[in-house]
Scaffold this active site. Structure first.
Site, PDB file in Angstrom:
ATOM      1  CE  LYS A 105     -26.919  66.671  32.188  1.00  0.00           C
ATOM      2  NZ  LYS A 105     -26.563  65.745  31.089  1.00  0.00           N
TER       3      LYS A 105
ATOM      4  CG  ASP B  88     -15.098  67.962  44.507  1.00  0.00           C
ATOM      5  OD1 ASP B  88     -14.006  67.362  44.504  1.00  0.00           O
ATOM      6  OD2 ASP B  88     -15.850  67.981  45.498  1.00  0.00           O
TER       7      ASP B  88
ATOM      8  CE1 TYR C  69     -20.035  70.135  46.551  1.00  0.00           C
ATOM      9  CE2 TYR C  69     -17.821  70.923  46.174  1.00  0.00           C
ATOM     10  CZ  TYR C  69     -18.764  69.937  46.045  1.00  0.00           C
ATOM     11  OH  TYR C  69     -18.453  68.757  45.430  1.00  0.00           O
TER      12      TYR C  69
ATOM     13  CG  ASP D 167     -23.729  64.016  30.531  1.00  0.00           C
ATOM     14  OD1 ASP D 167     -23.338  65.105  30.058  1.00  0.00           O
ATOM     15  OD2 ASP D 167     -24.869  63.554  30.314  1.00  0.00           O
TER      16      ASP D 167
ATOM     17  CG  ASP E  95     -11.110  63.538  42.876  1.00  0.00           C
ATOM     18  OD1 ASP E  95     -10.361  64.538  42.882  1.00  0.00           O
ATOM     19  OD2 ASP E  95     -11.527  63.005  43.915  1.00  0.00           O
TER      20      ASP E  95
END
Length: 379
Positions: free
Chosen positions: A197, A254, A146, A230, A258
């Site tokens: 990852k 982020d 970001y 994942d 959620d």
């Protein structure tokens, strides 16, 4: 009388969409603690968004900047909404929440995930999956993709358009947020799961290696595990009770937080705290906000769930005001209100009465009175 030097200053910035509606209820809760519990604080309301822009040409006008500069804690509502011609992209970017995070170096974002038993019938996951769920996601908030450069959109020689962003992390950026995770775990169940990852991304290889090195050097007493992002997304909905403290980078945090909202019943239930570095006086800048966005589709209808904002106040009481007993009291009051059947539309079972935003605030304040009275009787 409270010593003015101990008075905590709170900037209350409702923002846009449902932000002002939910923040109004958490502000009522703050006032309750000031009056009923003698918590020394002063509240200063400030505007953000299209209303101040139309008056001043800035989404974050000078008065709001001043209020946040002098504040010990910022209570934030929400930002964003449908694009409007009244607020050009450049003006919105100049006063963006990402810019605010960068300005105050709010590098550690804490998002508690708690499954309330009272919501087992309305939660999207099975009650058996949600039993005992209580963990915290710590998201690195001021680095990663970001904020990485270069970034942009360009037109290639063959006429195709290409968008590009840069994911990057340095040793210091990784270690300070991971240190926060290890320190928090020591106050909980002493377990940290680092999510990356590393099987694909060089950034994640560095992330994992730095986590391992810091663990060996300073936190070998804490149980450390690693998980690919994942798999972490799957495990959050498969067996969320396995987690205690999860730490990860900006974009992964982020998305995962959620996803984890489904383990608490609704995105409207999630609070958060964004924390900066501790200064030489032992203070740190902190911004508290519900995880949900501005939800423009329901703004102004008085049906938004204020509990994410109210529970953010509990985090403020614990982390900035050093009032853990009051934070516990507020969390018990929210649990009591839910157990008593208080429901906004997003967490209501079929056939349950649906409270307005104001009525949910009333339910929490009534529960605060009752829980405080019971604790006083036991004392």
């Amino acid at each position: 009388m409270n010593n003015l030097s101990n008075m905590m200053k709170v900037a209350v910035v409702g923002g846009e969409g449902i932000g002002p509606e939910v923040t109004a209820q958490s502000q009522r809760v703050l006032n309750w603690f000031a009056v009923k519990r003698g918590v020394p604080m002063t509240l200063r309301e400030a505007q953000y968004g299209i209303i101040p822009y139309l008056a001043t040409g800035k989404v974050m006008p000078p008065d709001t900047v001043e209020a946040m500069e002098e504040a010990d804690a910022i209570l934030w509502g929400a930002t964003g909404g449908p694009e409007t011609k009244e607020v050009p992209a450049a003006a919105r970017k100049a006063g963006s929440l990402l810019g605010l995070r960068s300005k105050y170096d709010l590098y550690a974002n804490l998002r508690p995930i708690v499954a309330h038993p009272a919501l087992s019938d309305s939660a999207p996951l099975k009650a058996s999956v949600l039993t005992g769920v209580d963990f915290v996601i710590i998201r690195e908030l001021t680095s990663g993709i970001y904020f990485g450069e270069p970034r942009g959109i360009e037109t290639l020689a063959d006429g195709q358009r290409r968008g590009f962003n840069t994911e990057q992390y340095t040793t210091d950026q990784i270690r300070r947020v991971v240190r926060a995770a290890f320190e928090l775990a020591r106050t909980r169940r002493n377990k940290v799961c680092s999510v990356d990852k590393a099987n694909v991304l060089e950034t994640s290889v560095v992330w994992r290696e730095e986590v391992i090195a810091l663990h060996a050097a300073e936190f070998s007493d804490v149980e450390l595990t690693h998980m690919y992002v994942d798999n972490a997304a799957m495990q959050i909905v498969r067996e969320p009770r396995q987690f205690d403290v999860m730490v990860t980078g900006n974009i992964f945090g982020d998305i995962l937080s959620d996803c984890a909202a489904m383990a608490s019943g609704s995105l409207g239930m999630l609070p958060s705290a964004s924390l900066g570095p501790v200064d030489r006086f032992g203070r740190r800048k902190a911004l508290y906000e519900p995880v949900h966005g501005s939800a423009p589709d329901i703004a102004g209808r008085g049906i938004a769930n204020p509990l994410g904002s109210i529970l953010s106040v509990a985090m403020m009481l614990r982390m900035t005001m050093n009032r853990p007993e009051d934070a516990d009291l507020l969390e018990k009051a929210v649990a009591s209100a839910l157990s008593g059947g208080a429901r906004t539309a997003d967490i209501a079972e079929a056939g349950a009465k649906r409270l307005s935003t104001q009525e949910m605030g009333d339910a929490v304040l009534n529960a605060l009175d009752n829980v405080a009275a019971r604790e006083k009787e036991r004392a």
